[in-house]
Design an enzyme around this catalytic site. Structure first.
Site, PDB file in Angstrom:
ATOM      1  N   LYS A 105      62.079 -33.489 -19.818  1.00  0.00           N
ATOM      2  CA  LYS A 105      61.730 -34.652 -19.000  1.00  0.00           C
ATOM      3  C   LYS A 105      61.697 -35.870 -19.896  1.00  0.00           C
ATOM      4  CE  LYS A 105      60.285 -36.737 -15.313  1.00  0.00           C
ATOM      5  NZ  LYS A 105      61.463 -37.642 -15.503  1.00  0.00           N
TER       6      LYS A 105
ATOM      7  N   ASN B 245      60.144 -53.705 -17.157  1.00  0.00           N
ATOM      8  CA  ASN B 245      59.265 -52.885 -16.329  1.00  0.00           C
ATOM      9  C   ASN B 245      57.857 -52.744 -16.918  1.00  0.00           C
ATOM     10  OD1 ASN B 245      58.163 -49.898 -16.054  1.00  0.00           O
ATOM     11  ND2 ASN B 245      59.101 -50.479 -14.126  1.00  0.00           N
TER      12      ASN B 245
ATOM     13  N   THR C  29      53.649 -47.319 -16.025  1.00  0.00           N
ATOM     14  CA  THR C  29      53.542 -47.387 -17.495  1.00  0.00           C
ATOM     15  C   THR C  29      52.660 -48.566 -17.908  1.00  0.00           C
ATOM     16  OG1 THR C  29      55.794 -46.537 -17.550  1.00  0.00           O
ATOM     17  CG2 THR C  29      54.879 -47.303 -19.629  1.00  0.00           C
TER      18      THR C  29
ATOM     19  N   LYS D  53      65.539 -36.898 -23.683  1.00  0.00           N
ATOM     20  CA  LYS D  53      65.890 -38.320 -23.550  1.00  0.00           C
ATOM     21  C   LYS D  53      67.401 -38.420 -23.473  1.00  0.00           C
ATOM     22  CE  LYS D  53      63.764 -42.312 -23.435  1.00  0.00           C
ATOM     23  NZ  LYS D  53      62.374 -42.637 -23.007  1.00  0.00           N
TER      24      LYS D  53
ATOM     25  N   LYS E 270      54.246 -36.749 -26.145  1.00  0.00           N
ATOM     26  CA  LYS E 270      53.682 -37.579 -25.073  1.00  0.00           C
ATOM     27  C   LYS E 270      53.476 -36.745 -23.811  1.00  0.00           C
ATOM     28  CE  LYS E 270      56.017 -41.327 -24.271  1.00  0.00           C
ATOM     29  NZ  LYS E 270      56.889 -42.419 -23.761  1.00  0.00           N
TER      30      LYS E 270
ATOM     31  N   GLY F 103      64.009 -43.489 -15.835  1.00  0.00           N
ATOM     32  CA  GLY F 103      64.444 -44.767 -16.410  1.00  0.00           C
ATOM     33  C   GLY F 103      63.895 -45.022 -17.802  1.00  0.00           C
ATOM     34  N   ASP F 104      64.449 -46.005 -18.440  1.00  0.00           N
ATOM     35  CA  ASP F 104      63.956 -46.540 -19.726  1.00  0.00           C
ATOM     36  C   ASP F 104      64.605 -47.920 -19.832  1.00  0.00           C
ATOM     37  OD1 ASP F 104      62.410 -45.595 -22.308  1.00  0.00           O
ATOM     38  OD2 ASP F 104      64.167 -46.624 -23.070  1.00  0.00           O
TER      39      ASP F 104
HETATM   40  P1  NDP Z   1      63.321 -52.898 -19.513  1.00  0.00           P
HETATM   41  O1  NDP Z   1      64.768 -52.749 -19.694  1.00  0.00           O
HETATM   42  O2  NDP Z   1      62.759 -53.011 -18.146  1.00  0.00           O
HETATM   43  O3  NDP Z   1      62.778 -54.139 -20.337  1.00  0.00           O
HETATM   44  C1  NDP Z   1      62.941 -54.218 -21.717  1.00  0.00           C
HETATM   45  C2  NDP Z   1      62.456 -55.571 -22.179  1.00  0.00           C
HETATM   46  O4  NDP Z   1      62.430 -55.610 -23.590  1.00  0.00           O
HETATM   47  C3  NDP Z   1      63.365 -56.700 -21.731  1.00  0.00           C
HETATM   48  O5  NDP Z   1      62.580 -57.840 -21.532  1.00  0.00           O
HETATM   49  C4  NDP Z   1      64.301 -56.872 -22.915  1.00  0.00           C
HETATM   50  O6  NDP Z   1      64.814 -58.185 -23.025  1.00  0.00           O
HETATM   51  C5  NDP Z   1      63.381 -56.567 -24.065  1.00  0.00           C
HETATM   52  N1  NDP Z   1      64.151 -55.980 -25.156  1.00  0.00           N
HETATM   53  C6  NDP Z   1      64.886 -54.854 -25.132  1.00  0.00           C
HETATM   54  N2  NDP Z   1      65.473 -54.636 -26.314  1.00  0.00           N
HETATM   55  C7  NDP Z   1      65.083 -55.645 -27.093  1.00  0.00           C
HETATM   56  C8  NDP Z   1      65.340 -55.968 -28.436  1.00  0.00           C
HETATM   57  N3  NDP Z   1      66.132 -55.211 -29.211  1.00  0.00           N
HETATM   58  N4  NDP Z   1      64.759 -57.084 -28.914  1.00  0.00           N
HETATM   59  C9  NDP Z   1      63.954 -57.844 -28.142  1.00  0.00           C
HETATM   60  N5  NDP Z   1      63.671 -57.575 -26.864  1.00  0.00           N
HETATM   61  C10 NDP Z   1      64.223 -56.484 -26.354  1.00  0.00           C
HETATM   62  O7  NDP Z   1      62.658 -51.663 -20.277  1.00  0.00           O
HETATM   63  P2  NDP Z   1      61.196 -51.054 -20.117  1.00  0.00           P
HETATM   64  O8  NDP Z   1      60.220 -52.126 -19.846  1.00  0.00           O
HETATM   65  O9  NDP Z   1      61.295 -49.903 -19.200  1.00  0.00           O
HETATM   66  O10 NDP Z   1      60.966 -50.451 -21.572  1.00  0.00           O
HETATM   67  C11 NDP Z   1      60.325 -51.190 -22.600  1.00  0.00           C
HETATM   68  C12 NDP Z   1      59.781 -50.228 -23.642  1.00  0.00           C
HETATM   69  O11 NDP Z   1      58.861 -49.327 -23.030  1.00  0.00           O
HETATM   70  C13 NDP Z   1      60.824 -49.338 -24.309  1.00  0.00           C
HETATM   71  O12 NDP Z   1      60.396 -49.071 -25.626  1.00  0.00           O
HETATM   72  C14 NDP Z   1      60.748 -48.044 -23.505  1.00  0.00           C
HETATM   73  O13 NDP Z   1      61.209 -46.939 -24.225  1.00  0.00           O
HETATM   74  C15 NDP Z   1      59.247 -47.974 -23.270  1.00  0.00           C
HETATM   75  N6  NDP Z   1      58.784 -47.145 -22.173  1.00  0.00           N
HETATM   76  C16 NDP Z   1      59.254 -47.331 -20.892  1.00  0.00           C
HETATM   77  C17 NDP Z   1      58.749 -46.582 -19.858  1.00  0.00           C
HETATM   78  C18 NDP Z   1      59.145 -46.812 -18.451  1.00  0.00           C
HETATM   79  O14 NDP Z   1      58.550 -46.187 -17.567  1.00  0.00           O
HETATM   80  N7  NDP Z   1      60.090 -47.676 -18.150  1.00  0.00           N
HETATM   81  C19 NDP Z   1      57.766 -45.521 -20.106  1.00  0.00           C
HETATM   82  C20 NDP Z   1      57.283 -45.461 -21.456  1.00  0.00           C
HETATM   83  C21 NDP Z   1      57.810 -46.232 -22.437  1.00  0.00           C
HETATM   84  P3  NDP Z   1      66.051 -58.674 -22.101  1.00  0.00           P
HETATM   85  O15 NDP Z   1      65.416 -58.991 -20.759  1.00  0.00           O
HETATM   86  O16 NDP Z   1      66.588 -59.868 -22.789  1.00  0.00           O
HETATM   87  O17 NDP Z   1      66.993 -57.526 -22.053  1.00  0.00           O
HETATM   88  O1  2IT Z   2      59.477 -43.224 -22.551  1.00  0.00           O
HETATM   89  C1  2IT Z   2      59.119 -42.783 -21.433  1.00  0.00           C
HETATM   90  O2  2IT Z   2      58.095 -42.112 -21.301  1.00  0.00           O
HETATM   91  C2  2IT Z   2      59.945 -43.099 -20.265  1.00  0.00           C
HETATM   92  N1  2IT Z   2      60.927 -43.829 -20.405  1.00  0.00           N
HETATM   93  C3  2IT Z   2      59.626 -42.499 -18.936  1.00  0.00           C
HETATM   94  C4  2IT Z   2      60.109 -41.090 -18.846  1.00  0.00           C
HETATM   95  C5  2IT Z   2      60.004 -40.459 -17.473  1.00  0.00           C
HETATM   96  O3  2IT Z   2      60.514 -39.338 -17.346  1.00  0.00           O
HETATM   97  O4  2IT Z   2      59.421 -41.037 -16.557  1.00  0.00           O
END
Ligand code: NDP
Ligand code: 2IT
Length: 451
Positions: free
Chosen positions: A90, A241, A209, A126, A114, A165-166
């Site tokens: 997952k 997100n 998250t 992943k 996690k 998603g991620d």
């Molecule tokens: P999104 O794609 O929704 O948003 C990512 C954000 O981070 C955007 O604002 C993006 O900018 C910015 N970003 C991405 N890469 C870079 C970079 N190299 N330098 C600067 N800014 C950057 O992703 P999420 O919000 O889903 O994910 C954000 C983090 O949280 C990641 O590390 C992900 O692995 C982690 N995560 C996500 C989960 C989820 O449920 N979605 C769960 C747990 C962890 P721009 O808008 O310009 O692209």
């Molecule tokens: O990093 C993470 O925990 C996620 N991107 C969410 C993973 C999931 O299966 O909901």
């Protein structure tokens, strides 16, 4: 040499640059679990560490699709199925041009521990692609997702591997991926989470998250006897997100979230960010944060080119609590010292591994509260697991039900991490607490299941 030193030596890295972040994640875990390995010889006897750091399999495939000009585009797709001792693989899918096997191994490895911390029956995996969704039309996204699923569907299933998603993958992408899976397999099943609510998604998955990271922080501050977040200035990075929903929950509990960032710059609004505007810019228009200051002229936008040398503008804003929610290694040692100098009391990792090892060490040595990613951002995958339960039972839970369950999971993780740290002689160190607690559960399952 300490146990940790011995263990790290065994896994000395080869010359593969791509694997840098994977080794970074692995090294942190190895350094943490020394006391556990010393406490019980079975973990060494069953070679748990040696087995855990190697994925069960890495699937790599070609994704060929037609862009809107009918030109053929080729990308690489991956799925890292890391460990399924506790349940089906997952973890999310990341679509970003920087994606490679090393990044996905780091994310998959973190995901094992996690998911273990959530206490839910989910293993770790992943996946993703070096596809760049930026600037693509909805039809191009659809065509890419269909082509990606044409290959991926062979390896996934509701009891095998359940992606979500991620970065770069949200409800729109999950919808297209699900549609293609359904078409190929003629099966309507919970093979992906983070689906739009209209056809099988769980309420609160988009919020989970970010909300979960705030719930975790509230509990951590309570346990550590610190002042609560209400009325406090908080800084947040990212504008996706995780960041948007962390800001939303902070506002709901009366904290003042003053910042966010994207890949081009940092936005600072000292009165608290205008979340409705931010959502419009990022979710509806998919535009740059620079748009914000066209409406709120008093806010400050700093493009990346104007960041202070070796630092990130967002971590130089005075705050009580910081929430890095963008990407890996976005908070370095200089940033950590800026936070400390400006009186920050708490750092919560909403993103995966946003702090460099040097930053983490500086934060811990100055006795700030520090909520590591694999504990603090587990709310997303926890609600993904709730989505799997709802799909399997062909039912839907209310927003309030999911929110309550999420709050309980985050509080339980926090309490368990704090108690584990205490039990193993590192009270207050949530990094070690999370690594030991997460590792122990997977290790015990691996031993029970045999080799
Ligand atoms: P999104 O794609 O929704 O948003 C990512 C954000 O981070 C955007 O604002 C993006 O900018 C910015 N970003 C991405 N890469 C870079 C970079 N190299 N330098 C600067 N800014 C950057 O992703 P999420 O919000 O889903 O994910 C954000 C983090 O949280 C990641 O590390 C992900 O692995 C982690 N995560 C996500 C989960 C989820 O449920 N979605 C769960 C747990 C962890 P721009 O808008 O310009 O692209
Ligand atoms: O990093 C993470 O925990 C996620 N991107 C969410 C993973 C999931 O299966 O909901």
């Amino acid at each position: 040499m300490s146990i940790a030193g011995d263990e790290i030596k065994k896994f000395e890295k080869d010359d593969c640059k791509q694997d840098d972040v994977f080794y970074q994640a692995m090294e942190e875990v190895i350094c943490s679990i020394g006391p556990l390995l010393e406490s019980d010889p079975k973990y060494k006897k069953y070679a748990i560490l040696e087995r855990l750091v190697v994925p069960d399999r890495v699937i790599k495939f070609k994704v060929t699709w037609l862009d809107d000009n009918n030109e053929i585009q080729v990308n690489t797709g991956f799925r890292v199925q890391f460990n399924n001792a506790l349940g089906p693989y997952k973890g999310g899918l990341r679509f970003h041009p920087t994606v490679n096997e090393g990044i996905l191994k780091f994310l998959g490895f973190e995901q094992i521990l996690k998911n273990s911390l959530t206490g839910l029956p989910i293993g770790g995996g992943k996946g993703g692609s070096d596809f760049n969704p930026k600037g693509k039309s909805d039809f191009e996204i659809m065509k890419f997702c269909s082509a990606f699923m044409t290959e991926l569907h062979k390896y996934i299933g509701p009891r095998i591997d359940v992606p979500a998603g991620d970065i770069g993958v949200g409800g729109r992408e999950i919808g297209f991926l699900f549609g293609e899976y359904k078409k190929i397999t003629s099966s309507y099943e919970g093979v992906l989470t983070g689906k739009p609510f209209v056809f099988g998604g769980s309420l609160m998955r988009p919020e989970a998250t970010g909300y979960g990271a705030v719930y975790f922080t509230q509990k951590m501050l309570e346990i550590e006897g610190k002042e609560s977040l209400e009325g406090k200035i908080c800084t947040v990075s990212g504008a996706g997100n995780v960041a948007l929903h962390a800001i939303e929950k902070l506002q709901q509990i009366g904290a003042i979230a003053v910042s966010c960032t994207d890949s081009k710059g940092t936005l600072y609004d000292s009165r608290g960010v205008d979340l409705a505007l931010l959502k419009d810019i990022k979710l509806n228009r998919r535009a740059s944060l620079e748009e914000y200051i066209k409406v709120h002229e008093s806010a400050k936008y700093t493009p990346i080119a104007e960041y202070p040398e070796g630092a990130h503008a967002v971590w130089d804003i005075p705050c009580y609590a910081a929430f890095p929610c963008a990407t890996q290694n976005e908070l370095n040692e200089t940033d950590a010292h800026n936070l400390i100098t400006n009186g920050c009391e708490s750092v919560t990792e909403g993103a995966n591994m946003p702090s460099t090892p040097e930053a983490t060490a500086a934060i811990l040595s100055h006795n700030l509260c520090f909520a590591p990613a694999k504990a603090a951002n587990a709310g997303g995958v926890a609600v993904s697991s709730f989505e799997m339960s709802q799909n399997a039972a062909m039912t839907k839970w209310t927003f309030e039900e999911v929110d309550e369950k999420l709050k309980i999971v985050m509080q339980q993780i926090c309490t368990r991490v704090a108690l584990t740290a205490k039990d193993y002689g590192v009270e207050g160190n949530y990094v070690d607490g999370a690594n030991i607690a997460g590792f122990k559960k997977v290790a015990d399952a691996m031993i029970a299941e045999g080799i």
